[in-house]
Design a protein around this motif. Structure first.
Motif, PDB file in Angstrom:
ATOM      1  N   ARG A 235       8.279  -7.249  -6.906  1.00  0.00           N
ATOM      2  CA  ARG A 235       7.936  -6.810  -7.276  1.00  0.00           C
ATOM      3  C   ARG A 235       6.263  -5.290  -7.118  1.00  0.00           C
ATOM      4  O   ARG A 235       6.720  -4.276  -8.443  1.00  0.00           O
ATOM      5  N   ALA A 236       6.166  -5.657  -5.887  1.00  0.00           N
ATOM      6  CA  ALA A 236       5.083  -3.689  -5.536  1.00  0.00           C
ATOM      7  C   ALA A 236       6.091  -2.218  -6.228  1.00  0.00           C
ATOM      8  O   ALA A 236       6.224  -1.926  -6.860  1.00  0.00           O
ATOM      9  N   CYS A 237       7.668  -2.566  -5.789  1.00  0.00           N
ATOM     10  CA  CYS A 237       8.663  -1.551  -5.735  1.00  0.00           C
ATOM     11  C   CYS A 237       9.035  -1.616  -6.869  1.00  0.00           C
ATOM     12  O   CYS A 237       8.949  -0.048  -7.446  1.00  0.00           O
ATOM     13  N   GLU A 238       8.912  -2.450  -7.915  1.00  0.00           N
ATOM     14  CA  GLU A 238       9.239  -2.417  -9.142  1.00  0.00           C
ATOM     15  C   GLU A 238       8.196  -1.076 -10.020  1.00  0.00           C
ATOM     16  O   GLU A 238       8.739  -0.510 -10.872  1.00  0.00           O
ATOM     17  N   SER A 239       7.311  -2.579  -9.609  1.00  0.00           N
ATOM     18  CA  SER A 239       6.545  -1.199 -10.733  1.00  0.00           C
ATOM     19  C   SER A 239       5.412   0.024 -10.606  1.00  0.00           C
ATOM     20  O   SER A 239       5.160   0.781 -11.157  1.00  0.00           O
ATOM     21  N   SER A 240       6.212   0.320  -9.162  1.00  0.00           N
ATOM     22  CA  SER A 240       5.692   1.805  -8.230  1.00  0.00           C
ATOM     23  C   SER A 240       7.845   2.350  -8.828  1.00  0.00           C
ATOM     24  O   SER A 240       7.607   3.877  -8.986  1.00  0.00           O
ATOM     25  N   HIS A 241       8.278   1.718  -9.489  1.00  0.00           N
ATOM     26  CA  HIS A 241      10.052   2.689  -9.374  1.00  0.00           C
ATOM     27  C   HIS A 241      10.095   2.727  -8.357  1.00  0.00           C
ATOM     28  O   HIS A 241      10.449   4.619  -8.345  1.00  0.00           O
ATOM     29  N   LEU A 242      10.160   2.612  -7.913  1.00  0.00           N
ATOM     30  CA  LEU A 242      10.900   2.794  -6.348  1.00  0.00           C
ATOM     31  C   LEU A 242      12.182   1.980  -6.286  1.00  0.00           C
ATOM     32  O   LEU A 242      12.434   0.856  -5.143  1.00  0.00           O
ATOM     33  N   TRP A 243      13.109   2.688  -6.797  1.00  0.00           N
ATOM     34  CA  TRP A 243      14.442   2.445  -7.012  1.00  0.00           C
ATOM     35  C   TRP A 243      15.309   1.895  -5.998  1.00  0.00           C
ATOM     36  O   TRP A 243      15.963   1.050  -6.072  1.00  0.00           O
ATOM     37  N   PRO A 244      15.412   3.044  -5.288  1.00  0.00           N
ATOM     38  CA  PRO A 244      16.309   2.809  -4.003  1.00  0.00           C
ATOM     39  C   PRO A 244      15.205   1.630  -2.800  1.00  0.00           C
ATOM     40  O   PRO A 244      16.355   0.585  -2.322  1.00  0.00           O
ATOM     41  N   GLU A 245      14.781   1.570  -2.950  1.00  0.00           N
ATOM     42  CA  GLU A 245      13.139   1.287  -2.261  1.00  0.00           C
ATOM     43  C   GLU A 245      13.811  -0.498  -2.833  1.00  0.00           C
ATOM     44  O   GLU A 245      14.312  -1.661  -1.694  1.00  0.00           O
TER      45      GLU A 245
ATOM     46  N   LEU B  89       1.022  -1.374  -0.131  1.00  0.00           N
ATOM     47  CA  LEU B  89       0.068  -0.033  -0.118  1.00  0.00           C
ATOM     48  C   LEU B  89       0.608   1.336  -0.421  1.00  0.00           C
ATOM     49  O   LEU B  89       1.103   2.399  -0.757  1.00  0.00           O
ATOM     50  N   TYR B  90       1.584   1.629   0.885  1.00  0.00           N
ATOM     51  CA  TYR B  90       2.806   2.225   1.166  1.00  0.00           C
ATOM     52  C   TYR B  90       3.526   2.992  -0.137  1.00  0.00           C
ATOM     53  O   TYR B  90       3.916   3.564  -1.219  1.00  0.00           O
ATOM     54  N   CYS B  91       3.361   1.840  -0.964  1.00  0.00           N
ATOM     55  CA  CYS B  91       4.086   1.546  -2.462  1.00  0.00           C
ATOM     56  C   CYS B  91       3.201   2.321  -3.624  1.00  0.00           C
ATOM     57  O   CYS B  91       3.983   3.241  -4.049  1.00  0.00           O
ATOM     58  N   LYS B  92       2.309   2.483  -3.782  1.00  0.00           N
ATOM     59  CA  LYS B  92       0.941   2.581  -3.737  1.00  0.00           C
ATOM     60  C   LYS B  92       0.784   4.481  -3.867  1.00  0.00           C
ATOM     61  O   LYS B  92       0.608   4.679  -4.991  1.00  0.00           O
TER      62      LYS B  92
END
Length: 361
Positions: free
Chosen positions: A88-98, A61-64
């Motif tokens: 997978r969630a971070c990848e979809s949201s382009h959260l690269w450091p995470e 949820l935070y990712c989104k």
């Protein structure tokens, strides 16, 4: 009715059951009550029956919806989440450091390094990248990392090379930077890598020292690290415009036992002391006597006398006597003769004593 306080009280009893959590999330998410949903799961994290699904779904949820909170959540609870699902969630949201953080804690160092290289604007940090790159299993990533640093962080190349020193192919590294004409950028690495006495490293470093006209450094390099094409380097240096580099060429010919080539260079540059040293190192009577004749023919009596001292054990006394008599160099040769006669006298005295002792027995 939007009675969220009551809904939360009920929800806290539901979310501790993993099978109920997903449908509850769909209900809240479908109605657009994201803040209330996050608040509900956040309050449930402290429950005794809190399970992995709660930590995982909150991370998703935070990712989104709240990307600014995801890193803090991961740092606190990375050990209690389903890492592949959150990846997978971070990848979809382009959260690269995470994403990098999760790869590291999942021991996926290759993927972490690859992500940093591909998304360096957001994910790169020098210290953490160094920690990651030494743990990768695919060594090809080393060379990809070098190309990345060459393009984006060239001043930090030596620091990166230093941590990868034990596992990289030095020949390949040198070839890579030679092709891009960037050898000067990795000078510190070359100095450190010379301890391996690698031919490519030695030759690249020597070439760099020639370009910088650092003859002292070059002399130290060739004396301490011998794995390079000495003759090729000597042939190049003998035509160098600076005298000290031509001296190094003569020194290289000495190391290769090409005495006459070394002598020719020293005589051409009038480096007579070097020439005498070469003659002495050669251990050859012919070379030493040829040098004597050269000094006589060039009208250099001082060097004739000095050469007699330097090559004392090599030259023959009859040759010295003839040269001195024919060219009026008796005074210059006299110290040699005095020393020679004294030496012969000592030998005669020793023999006489030994013979007397034998007769006495």
């Amino acid at each position: 009715e939007k009675e969220f306080r009551l809904a939360q009280i009920c929800g806290l009893h539901l979310i501790v059951h993993a099978e109920e959590l997903e449908s509850l999330i769909r209900l809240y998410e479908g109605s657009g009550y994201i803040d209330e949903l996050c608040s509900l799961i956040e309050n449930g994290l402290g429950l005794e029956r809190a399970h992995m699904g709660m930590f995982t779904e909150l991370a998703i949820l935070y990712c989104k919806y709240r990307p600014e909170q995801i890193m803090d959540h991961l740092k606190l609870y990375w050990s209690r989440i389903n890492i592949p699902k959150v990846i997978r969630a971070c990848e979809s949201s382009h959260l690269w450091p995470e994403l990098v953080f999760l790869f590291v804690h999942y021991d996926e160092f290759d993927n972490a390094a690859q992500t940093i290289i591909e998304h360096s604007v957001d994910a790169w940090e020098h210290a953490s990248f160094k920690d990651i790159i030494v743990k990768v299993s695919n060594v090809e990533l080393y060379y990809k990392a070098l190309r990345f640093y060459l393009k984006e962080q060239p001043l930090l190349l030596n620091d990166l090379l230093n941590v990868m020193m034990a596992r990289i192919d030095h020949t390949r590294v040198v070839s890579m930077f030679q092709k891009s004409d960037n050898i000067p950028l990795i000078k510190k690495y070359l100095v450190a890598a010379q301890s391996t006495n690698n031919k490519s490293v030695n030759e690249a470093y020597n070439e760099l020292l020639i370009e910088e006209e650092d003859f002292v450094g070059l002399r130290n390099s060739i004396d301490n690290h011998d794995n390079f094409d000495g003759i090729g380097l000597a042939q190049r240096l003998e035509k160098h415009e600076l005298l000290e580099f031509r001296r190094i060429a003569a020194h290289l010919y000495n190391q290769a036992k090409r005495w006459r080539q070394s002598l020719s260079l020293s005589k051409k540059d009038k480096l007579y002391k070097d020439a005498m040293t070469t003659a002495r190192l050669s251990g050859s009577t012919d070379i030493a006597e040829d040098l004597l004749r050269y000094f006589v023919e060039s009208g250099n009596p001082a060097c004739f006398s000095a050469c007699l001292f330097t090559c004392y054990d090599l030259v023959r006394s009859d040759v010295v006597m003839e040269l001195a008599w024919r060219h009026g160099l008796t005074n210059e040769a006299m110290p040699y003769f005095v020393n020679m006669i004294r030496e012969y006298q000592n030998k005669v005295d020793t023999l006489t004593t030994e013979v007397s002792e034998l007769k006495a027995k």
